[in-house]
Structure formats: structure tokens, C-alpha cells
Design a protein around this motif. Structure first.
Motif, PDB file in Angstrom:
ATOM      1  N   GLN A 171      -2.299   3.998  -5.160  1.00  0.00           N
ATOM      2  CA  GLN A 171      -2.458   3.044  -4.254  1.00  0.00           C
ATOM      3  C   GLN A 171      -0.572   1.680  -4.168  1.00  0.00           C
ATOM      4  O   GLN A 171      -1.043   1.556  -5.378  1.00  0.00           O
ATOM      5  N   VAL A 223       0.552  -1.349  -4.243  1.00  0.00           N
ATOM      6  CA  VAL A 223       0.602  -3.103  -4.789  1.00  0.00           C
ATOM      7  C   VAL A 223       1.090  -3.549  -3.918  1.00  0.00           C
ATOM      8  O   VAL A 223       2.526  -3.498  -4.299  1.00  0.00           O
ATOM      9  N   ALA A 281      -0.444  -9.789  -0.530  1.00  0.00           N
ATOM     10  CA  ALA A 281      -1.097  -9.152   0.091  1.00  0.00           C
ATOM     11  C   ALA A 281      -2.665  -9.986   0.472  1.00  0.00           C
ATOM     12  O   ALA A 281      -3.079 -10.506  -0.339  1.00  0.00           O
ATOM     13  N   LEU A 284      -6.646 -10.329   0.505  1.00  0.00           N
ATOM     14  CA  LEU A 284      -7.532  -9.687  -0.424  1.00  0.00           C
ATOM     15  C   LEU A 284      -7.841  -8.195  -0.146  1.00  0.00           C
ATOM     16  O   LEU A 284      -8.343  -7.568  -1.275  1.00  0.00           O
ATOM     17  N   GLN A 293      -6.967  -6.257   1.102  1.00  0.00           N
ATOM     18  CA  GLN A 293      -5.539  -4.899   1.592  1.00  0.00           C
ATOM     19  C   GLN A 293      -5.464  -4.938   0.064  1.00  0.00           C
ATOM     20  O   GLN A 293      -4.178  -3.955  -0.043  1.00  0.00           O
ATOM     21  N   GLN A 294      -5.889  -5.471  -0.899  1.00  0.00           N
ATOM     22  CA  GLN A 294      -5.207  -5.126  -2.546  1.00  0.00           C
ATOM     23  C   GLN A 294      -6.437  -4.069  -3.067  1.00  0.00           C
ATOM     24  O   GLN A 294      -6.809  -4.106  -2.597  1.00  0.00           O
ATOM     25  N   ALA A 295      -5.915  -4.127  -4.180  1.00  0.00           N
ATOM     26  CA  ALA A 295      -6.134  -2.150  -4.753  1.00  0.00           C
ATOM     27  C   ALA A 295      -7.302  -3.561  -5.969  1.00  0.00           C
ATOM     28  O   ALA A 295      -7.779  -4.138  -6.319  1.00  0.00           O
ATOM     29  N   TYR A 313     -13.385  -4.456  -2.255  1.00  0.00           N
ATOM     30  CA  TYR A 313     -13.107  -6.094  -1.914  1.00  0.00           C
ATOM     31  C   TYR A 313     -14.588  -6.352  -0.715  1.00  0.00           C
ATOM     32  O   TYR A 313     -15.240  -5.423  -0.875  1.00  0.00           O
ATOM     33  N   LEU A 354     -12.569  -9.625  -4.777  1.00  0.00           N
ATOM     34  CA  LEU A 354     -12.153  -8.867  -5.140  1.00  0.00           C
ATOM     35  C   LEU A 354     -12.241  -8.443  -6.783  1.00  0.00           C
ATOM     36  O   LEU A 354     -12.420  -8.768  -7.781  1.00  0.00           O
ATOM     37  N   LYS A 406     -11.958  -5.308  -9.832  1.00  0.00           N
ATOM     38  CA  LYS A 406     -11.084  -4.450  -9.759  1.00  0.00           C
ATOM     39  C   LYS A 406     -11.374  -2.964 -10.178  1.00  0.00           C
ATOM     40  O   LYS A 406     -10.705  -2.145 -10.029  1.00  0.00           O
TER      41      LYS A 406
END
Length: 188
Positions: free
Chosen positions: A56, A58, A62, A64, A66-68, A71, A78, A80
Motif C-alpha cells: 500500500q 502511504v 492522510a 487515520l 486511510q493510512q497503512a 483502523y 490505528l 499497525k
């Protein structure tokens, strides 16, 4: 000699806070304690495999969600990796967000007896046998072989398409005159 006074001697503890029942009752009436529901079974499947093996891009800025990572919309956080996400959704903070306490509901005697009866019935009616287990294994192996075969077929099709794109169209007479006719493979 010193003359004794009528004041009692001892420790002066008048600075300590006194417990006032009336004040405590007033405070508890104003802010009643929160009653949370007991834990219950999850009625949905946690999707941890959908992003497995995917990459993805990053973006530096962006939202939260839509982050890697994974969520959590309940807690708006978020996480990881999948192991920490699983720990989070089973944890105290997340369960409190759903309005549940970390205590499970106590089972009654009748519920336990009913569970044992269901297990006995399933055992006597042939719920799970070695034959069922063997059939399931055979079915899984067949499905795996079918998937592998489909994968091979897709690879072959892609290879043919790529070869067709790279190979320029030539007139067969011109190709044989130039000596290109014998370099092709006869296999198709």
C-alpha cells in the motif's frame, strides 16, 4: 517543676478529612455508576487475511482510516499489524467503547446441563467421526488442486498473450526467405 494544664496531650489529627455520609449520598445520586453489559460472543468474522501480502502506498498526510494498518472506528485508533489489532479488539478499551465490561455472564446450572446434553446428542447422532474428518481433508485437498490448476492455466494464458504482443507479424514467405522460418518452436 512545670505545672500541668487541663489540655489533653496527644496527636493533633484535626487536619484529616472526615467522612460525611450525607455528602457522599448526594454525590452518588448526582453521578450514578455506569452499568455495563457482560461480554458476549462476536457475531462477525474478523477480517485479517484480506490485506495479507498486499502493498500500500502511504501518503504523508492522510486520515487515520486511510493510512497503512488496521483502523478501529469504535476507538478511532490505528494499529499497525494484525496481532496487535486482534489484541486491541479483545481488550478493555475497545470493549468499553461497545458498552461492555470485561466480565462474562455467569452460566446457570441449567445452561451447563443443557450444553452437556447437546454434546451427548451430537456424539450419539454421529456428529463428528473419523470418516467425516477424512472426507473434509479429501475435499480440501481437491479444492487446493483445483486452485493450483486454475493458477497454472492463468499463467499459461498470460504467457501466450505476452508472447503474442512481443512477436511482430511477418509475412511467412519473407520470413522463410530471410531464414527465420526454422527458429520457432513446433510446440504450442
Amino acid at each position: 517543676m512545670a505545672q500541668s494544664s487541663n489540655t489533653p496531650t496527644g496527636v493533633d489529627n484535626t487536619f484529616r478529612r472526615k467522612f460525611d455520609r450525607e455528602e457522599n449520598q448526594f454525590l452518588s445520586m448526582r453521578d450514578p455508576p455506569v452499568q455495563r453489559k457482560p461480554l458476549k460472543h462476536r457475531d462477525y468474522k474478523v477480517d485479517l487475511e484480506s490485506r495479507l501480502g498486499k502493498t500500500q502506498v502511504v501518503a504523508p498526510v492522510a486520515p487515520l482510516n486511510q493510512q497503512a494498518g488496521y483502523y478501529c472506528s469504535v476507538c478511532e485508533c490505528l494499529v499497525k499489524d494484525s496481532a496487535n489489532y486482534l489484541d486491541h479488539i479483545n481488550g478493555k478499551k475497545h470493549q468499553r467503547g461497545f458498552g461492555m465490561s470485561m466480565r462474562s455472564e455467569r452460566a446457570t446450572l441449567e445452561q451447563v446441563q443443557q450444553c452437556f446434553e447437546n454434546l451427548k446428542k451430537r456424539k450419539h447422532t454421529g456428529g463428528f467421526t473419523e470418516q467425516d474428518f477424512d472426507e473434509r481433508i479429501m475435499k480440501q485437498q481437491q479444492e487446493e488442486e483445483e486452485r493450483k490448476l486454475q493458477h497454472r492455466e492463468k499463467k499459461k494464458e498470460k504467457k501466450k498473450e505476452k508472447a503474442a504482443e512481443e512477436e511482430p507479424e511477418m509475412d511467412p514467405d519473407v520470413a522463410s526467405m530471410m531464414g527465420f522460418g526454422g527458429f520457432k518452436s513446433s510446440k504450442k
